[in-house]
Design an enzyme around this catalytic site. Structure first.
Site, mmCIF file in Angstrom:
data_model
loop_
_atom_site.group_PDB
_atom_site.id
_atom_site.type_symbol
_atom_site.label_atom_id
_atom_site.label_comp_id
_atom_site.label_asym_id
_atom_site.label_seq_id
_atom_site.Cartn_x
_atom_site.Cartn_y
_atom_site.Cartn_z
ATOM 1 C CG ASP A 1 -1.861 1.248 1.270
ATOM 2 O OD1 ASP A 1 -2.556 1.697 0.146
ATOM 3 O OD2 ASP A 1 -2.231 1.762 2.250
ATOM 4 C CD GLU B 1 -5.076 0.831 -2.747
ATOM 5 O OE1 GLU B 1 -6.379 0.319 -2.632
ATOM 6 O OE2 GLU B 1 -4.693 1.720 -1.973
ATOM 7 C CG ASP C 1 -0.897 3.395 5.785
ATOM 8 O OD1 ASP C 1 -1.126 3.780 4.748
ATOM 9 O OD2 ASP C 1 -1.136 3.518 6.856
#
EC number: 3.1.21.10
Length: 166
Positions: A7, A67, A140
């Site tokens: 992330d 992501e 996260d």
């Protein structure tokens, strides 16, 4: 197969290493790379890059999932996170680790079965799927594990499409 889920961020990069054996997922390690807010951006990017190199060397993932960026308000933040994402992907490329990217909607769909799921639902399903005692913090880290789970779920489809391309 070992998957490193990421992330991306400039202040906090969440990471999650997950092994997929058949239909089973097993968490290997998870945590975060954190940089200090007052430091110049180039130094923070260097710290992220070096930490990523260390993660890639230590855990030797077969593939990495990241992501995709999605920002609808703060353009400055989007650029800075994009720079962090760039050094993360560069570290993987230099290590010879293939990178796969997923949208937030794909992550929601893969982890919960519903593309409109709330963050809390994704975190709870991540905890359940990986048999964790609690939802990892900060957010996260849980997100990175969700991104790794997403790649594990999509992997079968990727293998089929790669076979078609050959």
């Amino acid at each position: 197969m070992r998957i490193l889920g990421i992330d991306p961020g400039i202040a906090i990069v969440g990471f999650g290493v997950v092994d997929k054996e058949g239909s089973q997922l097993r968490p290997v390690q998870y945590g975060s790379i954190q940089t200090e807010a007052g430091l110049p951006v180039p130094l923070r990017l260097k710290q992220i890059f070096e930490a990523m190199q260390s993660l890639l060397e230590t855990y030797r993932p077969d593939e990495m999932s990241v992501e995709k960026l999605f920002f609808n308000k703060n353009v400055t933040t989007a650029f800075t996170v994009g720079q962090a994402r760039g050094v993360i992907i560069l570290a993987a490329e230099l290590a010879g680790v293939p990178v796969y990217e997923y949208t937030p909607m794909q992550v929601k769909q893969a982890v919960t079965g519903y593309g409109g799921a709330e963050k809390k639902q994704i975190q709870e399903m991540t905890k359940l799927l990986l048999r964790l005692k609690e939802v990892p913090k900060p957010d996260d880290v849980a997100d990175a594990l969700g991104i790794a789970i997403t790649h594990a779920q999509f992997r079968a489809f990727i293998s089929i499409s790669e076979g078609v391309k050959k």
